[in-house]
Motif scaffolding. Structure first.
Motif, PDB file in Angstrom:
ATOM      1  N   ALA A 136       0.886  -1.333   0.009  1.00  0.00           N
ATOM      2  CA  ALA A 136      -0.029  -0.257   0.130  1.00  0.00           C
ATOM      3  C   ALA A 136       0.996   1.423   0.167  1.00  0.00           C
ATOM      4  O   ALA A 136       0.631   2.192  -0.492  1.00  0.00           O
ATOM      5  CB  ALA A 136      -0.864   0.048   1.085  1.00  0.00           C
ATOM      6  N   TRP A 142       0.834   3.525  -3.085  1.00  0.00           N
ATOM      7  CA  TRP A 142       0.027   5.051  -2.947  1.00  0.00           C
ATOM      8  C   TRP A 142       0.590   5.927  -2.166  1.00  0.00           C
ATOM      9  O   TRP A 142      -0.305   6.864  -1.997  1.00  0.00           O
ATOM     10  CB  TRP A 142      -1.224   4.279  -2.282  1.00  0.00           C
ATOM     11  CG  TRP A 142      -2.065   3.314  -3.014  1.00  0.00           C
ATOM     12  CD1 TRP A 142      -2.232   2.136  -3.178  1.00  0.00           C
ATOM     13  CD2 TRP A 142      -2.931   3.769  -4.009  1.00  0.00           C
ATOM     14  NE1 TRP A 142      -3.018   1.613  -4.119  1.00  0.00           N
ATOM     15  CE2 TRP A 142      -3.898   2.880  -4.699  1.00  0.00           C
ATOM     16  CE3 TRP A 142      -3.540   5.102  -4.196  1.00  0.00           C
ATOM     17  CZ2 TRP A 142      -4.432   2.958  -5.660  1.00  0.00           C
ATOM     18  CZ3 TRP A 142      -4.821   5.252  -5.439  1.00  0.00           C
ATOM     19  CH2 TRP A 142      -5.229   4.042  -5.968  1.00  0.00           C
ATOM     20  N   TYR A 174      -1.121   9.764  -2.251  1.00  0.00           N
ATOM     21  CA  TYR A 174      -1.602  10.249  -0.955  1.00  0.00           C
ATOM     22  C   TYR A 174      -1.163  11.586  -0.673  1.00  0.00           C
ATOM     23  O   TYR A 174      -2.004  12.384  -0.497  1.00  0.00           O
ATOM     24  CB  TYR A 174      -1.164   9.349   0.209  1.00  0.00           C
ATOM     25  CG  TYR A 174      -1.720   9.522   1.352  1.00  0.00           C
ATOM     26  CD1 TYR A 174      -2.997   8.847   1.787  1.00  0.00           C
ATOM     27  CD2 TYR A 174      -1.371  10.740   2.218  1.00  0.00           C
ATOM     28  CE1 TYR A 174      -3.514   9.358   3.070  1.00  0.00           C
ATOM     29  CE2 TYR A 174      -1.865  11.052   3.482  1.00  0.00           C
ATOM     30  CZ  TYR A 174      -3.171  10.367   3.881  1.00  0.00           C
ATOM     31  OH  TYR A 174      -3.737  10.743   5.085  1.00  0.00           O
ATOM     32  N   ALA A 228      -7.016  -3.254  -3.511  1.00  0.00           N
ATOM     33  CA  ALA A 228      -7.710  -3.027  -2.319  1.00  0.00           C
ATOM     34  C   ALA A 228      -7.829  -1.698  -1.530  1.00  0.00           C
ATOM     35  O   ALA A 228      -8.952  -0.920  -1.187  1.00  0.00           O
ATOM     36  CB  ALA A 228      -7.316  -3.988  -1.136  1.00  0.00           C
ATOM     37  N   ILE A 229      -6.628  -1.088  -1.665  1.00  0.00           N
ATOM     38  CA  ILE A 229      -6.440   0.274  -1.102  1.00  0.00           C
ATOM     39  C   ILE A 229      -7.341   1.158  -2.062  1.00  0.00           C
ATOM     40  O   ILE A 229      -8.011   2.150  -1.828  1.00  0.00           O
ATOM     41  CB  ILE A 229      -5.057   0.820  -1.323  1.00  0.00           C
ATOM     42  CG1 ILE A 229      -4.427   0.182   0.026  1.00  0.00           C
ATOM     43  CG2 ILE A 229      -4.847   2.240  -0.894  1.00  0.00           C
ATOM     44  CD1 ILE A 229      -4.820   0.481   1.383  1.00  0.00           C
ATOM     45  N   SER A 288      -9.893   0.497  -4.307  1.00  0.00           N
ATOM     46  CA  SER A 288     -11.140   0.163  -4.070  1.00  0.00           C
ATOM     47  C   SER A 288     -11.699   0.909  -2.906  1.00  0.00           C
ATOM     48  O   SER A 288     -12.872   1.460  -3.016  1.00  0.00           O
ATOM     49  CB  SER A 288     -11.502  -1.376  -4.099  1.00  0.00           C
ATOM     50  OG  SER A 288     -11.084  -1.977  -5.315  1.00  0.00           O
ATOM     51  N   LEU A 289     -11.054   0.537  -1.933  1.00  0.00           N
ATOM     52  CA  LEU A 289     -11.535   1.367  -0.747  1.00  0.00           C
ATOM     53  C   LEU A 289     -11.369   2.860  -0.792  1.00  0.00           C
ATOM     54  O   LEU A 289     -12.360   3.509  -0.245  1.00  0.00           O
ATOM     55  CB  LEU A 289     -10.683   0.719   0.612  1.00  0.00           C
ATOM     56  CG  LEU A 289     -11.271   1.420   2.079  1.00  0.00           C
ATOM     57  CD1 LEU A 289     -12.610   1.011   2.347  1.00  0.00           C
ATOM     58  CD2 LEU A 289     -10.056   0.914   3.121  1.00  0.00           C
ATOM     59  N   ALA A 290     -10.668   3.429  -1.143  1.00  0.00           N
ATOM     60  CA  ALA A 290     -10.493   4.748  -1.390  1.00  0.00           C
ATOM     61  C   ALA A 290     -11.361   5.510  -2.138  1.00  0.00           C
ATOM     62  O   ALA A 290     -12.030   6.494  -2.334  1.00  0.00           O
ATOM     63  CB  ALA A 290      -9.080   5.142  -2.034  1.00  0.00           C
ATOM     64  N   THR A 333     -14.421   5.432  -0.116  1.00  0.00           N
ATOM     65  CA  THR A 333     -14.483   6.338   1.024  1.00  0.00           C
ATOM     66  C   THR A 333     -13.565   7.410   0.479  1.00  0.00           C
ATOM     67  O   THR A 333     -13.820   8.592  -0.032  1.00  0.00           O
ATOM     68  CB  THR A 333     -14.108   5.745   2.461  1.00  0.00           C
ATOM     69  OG1 THR A 333     -13.042   4.826   2.088  1.00  0.00           O
ATOM     70  CG2 THR A 333     -15.251   4.698   2.823  1.00  0.00           C
ATOM     71  N   LEU A 359      -8.937   7.929   0.498  1.00  0.00           N
ATOM     72  CA  LEU A 359      -7.443   7.321   0.861  1.00  0.00           C
ATOM     73  C   LEU A 359      -7.249   7.569   2.347  1.00  0.00           C
ATOM     74  O   LEU A 359      -6.284   6.692   3.056  1.00  0.00           O
ATOM     75  CB  LEU A 359      -6.270   8.223  -0.060  1.00  0.00           C
ATOM     76  CG  LEU A 359      -6.147   7.746  -1.246  1.00  0.00           C
ATOM     77  CD1 LEU A 359      -4.896   8.692  -1.813  1.00  0.00           C
ATOM     78  CD2 LEU A 359      -5.595   6.316  -1.267  1.00  0.00           C
ATOM     79  N   SER A 385      -8.320   4.559   3.704  1.00  0.00           N
ATOM     80  CA  SER A 385      -7.420   3.411   3.464  1.00  0.00           C
ATOM     81  C   SER A 385      -6.271   3.323   4.070  1.00  0.00           C
ATOM     82  O   SER A 385      -5.952   2.157   4.401  1.00  0.00           O
ATOM     83  CB  SER A 385      -7.175   3.482   1.860  1.00  0.00           C
ATOM     84  OG  SER A 385      -8.486   3.483   1.162  1.00  0.00           O
ATOM     85  N   VAL A 399      -7.034   1.812   7.457  1.00  0.00           N
ATOM     86  CA  VAL A 399      -6.899   0.345   7.431  1.00  0.00           C
ATOM     87  C   VAL A 399      -5.508  -0.390   7.632  1.00  0.00           C
ATOM     88  O   VAL A 399      -5.238  -1.177   8.385  1.00  0.00           O
ATOM     89  CB  VAL A 399      -7.461  -0.355   6.406  1.00  0.00           C
ATOM     90  CG1 VAL A 399      -7.564  -1.787   6.252  1.00  0.00           C
ATOM     91  CG2 VAL A 399      -8.981   0.089   6.164  1.00  0.00           C
TER      92      VAL A 399
END
Length: 409
Positions: A230, A234, A238, A354-355, A357-359, A362, A364, A367, A370
């Protein structure tokens, strides 16, 4: 060295040479990855695939590795650890040639599947021999070995950057790199330990579920690799999107993370020898959790970069220690190592997507919240790596392997 059908005895000097040889193998393995990563844009253009199709293709190395890794123990059982590593490492270095030859998506996926399968099997074989050398030396070396993998990746990426800058065709670049790395790998393998199976030993199964011990140890590795993947993929995004930093500063955050990981791994063995695997990972988990919180709560790009640096320091030694613990966790070390490797490869595969999709659902910030929770999982789960603290001399590399302790000089 003396040898019969069941027992191999090595002198202390031979084991020390084997340590250098395994470190060289790790460096070669990392250099292949670095060489490939720098030419992905060229490979994408040559294959004529979109960004989405490239993302699909890049899942195939992990798929190939996960399927093939359980075979490494059986190959080592049949041919011996040294011959198996020599063949698997050569397969891996030569597999570098394949992706650049792919003219379309289907062939690219097939090439990356083979590439990943070769990577995974050689990864298991070299980690198993690394654990064997560590056991015989009675001191931690796995963190340093993984640090040498990072050094190899940096060397390979540096050469790849030069090749890309000079507009060298990736097919030519990877052919030359593959031949050079194959030669270096074969030279290095000459000094690794030649562990043999007993003639009456049953070979390990071709495919089997990871043992329970590997699942528990692998869960800790999963947390570390998820945070690593991640952050690497990312962190720059970020800083740019959440904290509105410049592209140059955003890119520097990724460099800071990778640099902290490499430094921590190279220095990690001395720390582990002094404080033990459990305390080292637990302390690393605290640092990684603090880093994650700093990222999530950071008011400025500088604070976020410090957070990513702490994440890198905190998770750096976890995977090497997970391999070491797996190698001492039961009667089938290669099977356990393959199980841990499969779990960590899977974590590395799913973390970036996954990061993302979650970002998208919702933010980052959520993410990396998590990621912070998973980093805290290292604090809670560090105790399962206790077997990495045990100094077991002469443990087996693969199922059915029998060795004696290294001779003391």
């Amino acid at each position: 060295m003396t040898k019969d059908s069941t027992v191999t005895v090595y002198s202390t000097q031979q084991v020390k040479r084997a340590r250098i040889a395994v470190a060289a193998v790790f460096t070669v393995h990392g250099a292949v990855t670095g060489s490939f990563a720098t030419r992905v844009p060229w490979i994408q253009d040559h294959a004529g695939v979109s960004a989405g199709q490239l993302g699909l293709a890049l899942a195939f190395p992990a798929i190939g590795a996960s399927i093939a890794m359980p075979l490494a123990g059986r190959i080592s059982h049949r041919f011996g650890a040294r011959t198996a590593l020599r063949g698997l490492l050569m397969l891996w270095t030569l597999a570098l040639i394949l992706p650049a030859l792919a003219p379309n998506l289907v062939t690219l996926c097939a090439a990356l599947f083979v590439y990943g399968a070769a990577a995974g099997m050689s990864d298991v074989a070299m980690n198993a021999l690394g654990v064997e050398v560590e056991n015989r030396l009675d001191k931690s070396i796995m963190s340093g070995l993984h640090g040498m993998w990072s050094v190899g990746a940096l060397i390979g990426s540096a050469a790849g950057t030069v090749a890309a800058h000079t507009a060298t065709d990736a097919r030519t670049h990877h052919l030359v790199a593959a031949l050079v790395l194959t030669a270096l790998g074969l030279i290095a393998c000459r000094e690794v330990l030649d562990i043999q199976s007993r003639p009456d030993e049953e070979p390990p199964p071709r495919f089997t579920l990871p043992p329970k011990s590997a699942l528990i140890i692998g869960a800790v590795g999963f947390c570390a690799v998820f945070a690593e993947g991640a952050s690497l993929d990312w962190s720059a995004v970020y800083l740019r999107d959440v904290l509105d930093s410049s592209d140059g500063l955003a890119a520097a955050s990724t460099t800071a993370f990778a640099l902290m990981m490499a430094v921590a791994r190279i220095a990690g063995d001395r720390i582990v020898d002094r404080f033990g695997a459990v305390r080292t990972v637990r302390t690393g988990g605290v640092m990684a959790t603090a880093g994650g919180l700093l990222v999530v709560l950071s008011p400025s790009p500088a604070a976020a970069m410090c957070g990513f640096g702490l994440l890198g320091l905190g998770v750096a030694v976890v995977v090497p220690l997970a391999f070491a613990a797996a190698g001492r966790s039961g009667p089938n070390p290669s099977q356990a190592i393959a199980g841990v490797a499969t779990i960590t490869y899977t974590s590395g595969l799913i973390a970036p997507s996954a990061i993302g999709s979650l970002a998208e659902a919702t933010s980052l910030v959520v993410s990396f919240g998590v990621v912070t929770v998973l980093a805290f999982g290292l604090v809670l789960g560090a105790g399962v790596l206790r077997s990495a603290d045990r100094k077991i001399t002469g443990s087996a590399v693969g199922e059915g392997t029998t060795t004696t302790s290294a001779a003391r000089s």
